[in-house]
Enzyme design. Structure first.
Site, short mmCIF file in Angstrom:
data_model
loop_
_atom_site.label_atom_id
_atom_site.label_comp_id
_atom_site.label_asym_id
_atom_site.label_seq_id
_atom_site.Cartn_x
_atom_site.Cartn_y
_atom_site.Cartn_z
N SER A 151 -64.88 -5.64 -125.49
CA SER A 151 -63.54 -6.45 -126.34
C SER A 151 -63.52 -7.76 -126.11
O SER A 151 -63.80 -7.67 -124.87
CB SER A 151 -62.62 -6.47 -127.40
OG SER A 151 -61.71 -6.93 -128.12
N TYR A 165 -54.29 -3.46 -124.78
CA TYR A 165 -55.94 -3.48 -125.60
C TYR A 165 -56.15 -4.61 -124.70
O TYR A 165 -57.42 -3.61 -123.65
CB TYR A 165 -55.67 -3.82 -126.62
CG TYR A 165 -57.13 -3.58 -127.14
CD1 TYR A 165 -57.82 -2.85 -128.16
CD2 TYR A 165 -57.49 -5.22 -127.98
CE1 TYR A 165 -58.05 -2.74 -128.62
CE2 TYR A 165 -59.17 -5.13 -128.40
CZ TYR A 165 -59.62 -4.09 -128.91
OH TYR A 165 -61.01 -3.99 -129.23
N1 LIG Z 1 -63.92 -4.01 -135.23
C1 LIG Z 1 -63.85 -4.98 -133.97
O1 LIG Z 1 -63.25 -5.86 -134.50
C2 LIG Z 1 -63.02 -4.88 -132.89
C3 LIG Z 1 -63.42 -5.71 -131.94
C4 LIG Z 1 -63.40 -5.54 -130.61
C5 LIG Z 1 -63.90 -4.26 -130.12
N2 LIG Z 1 -64.43 -3.58 -130.62
C6 LIG Z 1 -63.98 -1.60 -130.40
O2 LIG Z 1 -65.30 -1.56 -130.82
C7 LIG Z 1 -64.73 0.69 -130.10
C8 LIG Z 1 -65.14 1.03 -132.01
O3 LIG Z 1 -63.58 0.11 -132.68
P1 LIG Z 1 -63.97 -0.04 -134.30
O4 LIG Z 1 -63.32 -1.46 -134.57
O5 LIG Z 1 -65.29 0.94 -135.19
O6 LIG Z 1 -62.56 0.85 -134.14
P2 LIG Z 1 -62.11 2.56 -135.49
O7 LIG Z 1 -63.02 2.03 -136.28
O8 LIG Z 1 -60.59 2.06 -135.19
O9 LIG Z 1 -63.17 3.60 -134.90
C9 LIG Z 1 -62.22 3.93 -133.09
C10 LIG Z 1 -62.95 5.85 -133.53
O10 LIG Z 1 -61.78 5.72 -131.51
C11 LIG Z 1 -61.63 7.43 -132.53
N3 LIG Z 1 -60.72 7.46 -131.23
C12 LIG Z 1 -59.00 7.28 -131.31
N4 LIG Z 1 -58.85 7.92 -130.14
C13 LIG Z 1 -59.10 8.74 -129.92
C14 LIG Z 1 -59.16 9.67 -128.92
N5 LIG Z 1 -57.74 10.40 -128.51
N6 LIG Z 1 -60.59 10.64 -128.94
C15 LIG Z 1 -61.45 10.90 -129.67
N7 LIG Z 1 -61.50 9.34 -130.11
C16 LIG Z 1 -60.69 8.93 -130.72
C17 LIG Z 1 -61.36 7.10 -133.68
O11 LIG Z 1 -61.64 8.79 -133.97
P3 LIG Z 1 -60.05 9.90 -134.57
O12 LIG Z 1 -59.30 9.10 -134.62
O13 LIG Z 1 -60.13 10.21 -135.76
O14 LIG Z 1 -59.78 10.41 -133.02
C18 LIG Z 1 -62.55 6.47 -134.35
O15 LIG Z 1 -63.39 7.30 -134.48
C19 LIG Z 1 -63.74 -0.01 -129.75
O16 LIG Z 1 -64.19 0.35 -128.75
C20 LIG Z 1 -62.64 -1.32 -130.17
O17 LIG Z 1 -62.34 -1.24 -129.10
C21 LIG Z 1 -63.29 -3.08 -132.42
#
Ligand SMILES: NC(=O)c1ccc[n+]([C@@H]2O[C@H](COP(=O)([O-])OP(=O)(O)OC[C@H]3O[C@@H](n4cnc5c(N)ncnc54)[C@H](OP(=O)(O)O)[C@@H]3O)[C@@H](O)[C@H]2O)c1
Length: 271
Positions: A151, A165
């Protein structure tokens, strides 16, 4: 030059953790569209998401329920991939927990532990578990690839008190460099294998930020922290992963690739 060979991922075996929604779905969709066999994991039942993603084929999408905070489930995921495929070309450590925003002095340490377990410990544990499979996929001509989704908050000091985080993402970026340096692509040399390890740093995207993106004003406010002035699209990250995993990215290892609309170089990088 054979352009399709340069960016091709057809036939590759890919695992995208958290691949059912948000950014992970964009990554999985890009590989399925490119003809890969993609395993998506999360704690939830992802059959519906996998069926929808498969429609983007020629590739395939297979759901595997896994809780990455549980070591036994990480081991079981590795065993399943071994039994079904015997190799893994691409591992995308994408799953993470967001939230847990507290002022300094008020963060419950149980939340720190829960977040660090999923966001930093699990990518290390899963990569270690999958190492034999990555080695089985790699040879001197074709690399295997580990992509850690970090991130911008692992680089800048975000203004919203995301202690665990930001720390976890900074750790993931350093871990990526360590892996690239110590376990990376020296095929043919003692102890070396043709595996690349890279990190991608998303800026603002759908997924964790969904609650801010429901209105046009919300999307504009979130997008305003970037130079591009817009929120990212999941396929923006998918495209970056295709580059790193395909022949095009085979000489790239140990880098952090921001896919952030210029956020890190913009005037508001530390807000
Ligand atoms: N969206 C943004 O603006 C943003 C910005 C910077 C970085 N990121 C990074 O991009 C990546 C994806 O983020 P996103 O925004 O798509 O987030 P998201 O929609 O919240 O997805 C996160 C995923 O992680 C899974 N997860 C969480 N805890 C888990 C566990 N204990 N075991 C297995 N799976 C688990 C969740 O599935 P379940 O809850 O079903 O387990 C979900 O599918 C992350 O690494 C995040 O830090 C996102």
């Amino acid at each position: 030059m054979d352009f399709n060979n340069l960016f091709g991922v057809e036939g590759k075996v890919v695992c995208v953790t958290g691949g059912g929604g948000g950014i992970g779905r964009g990554i999985a969709g890009a590989f399925v569209a490119g003809g890969a066999r993609v395993y998506i994991t999360s704690r939830s039942d992802l059959q519906e998401a996998a069926d929808e993603l498969a429609e983007e084929g020629p590739g395939e999408c297979i759901p595997l329920r896994t809780d990455l905070s549980n070591d036994e489930e990480i081991t079981a995921l590795g065993r399943t991939l071994d039994e079904r495929e015997g190799k893994l070309d691409v591992l995308v450590n994408n799953a993470a927990l967001g939230g847990f925003i507290h002022r300094f002095g008020e963060l419950p340490m149980a939340e720190w532990d829960a977040m660090t377990t999923v966001n930093l410990r699990a990518p290390f544990a899963l990569t270690q578990t999958c190492l034999p499979l990555l080695r089985a996929a790699a040879n001197s001509a074709v690399h295997a690839s580990v992509i850690n989704i970090a991130s911008v908050d692992g680089v800048r000091i975000a203004g919203d008190n995301d202690w665990a985080y930001g720390m976890g993402k900074a750790g993931l970026i350093h871990l990526t460099r360590q892996l690239a340096g110590l376990a990376g692509n020296k095929h043919g040399r003692e102890g070396g294998h043709n595996i690349t390890f890279n990190a991608v740093a998303p800026g603002p995207f759908p997924g964790m930020l969904d609650r801010y993106l429901e209105t046009e004003e919300g999307r504009a406010a979130v997008g305003a922290v970037t130079v591009s002035g817009r929120v990212g699209k999941p396929e923006d990250i998918g495209a970056a992963c295709i580059y790193l995993a395909s022949r095009a990215g085979s000489y790239v290892s140990g880098v952090l690739l921001p896919v952030d609309g210029g956020l890190l170089v913009g005037k508001r990088a530390n807000s």
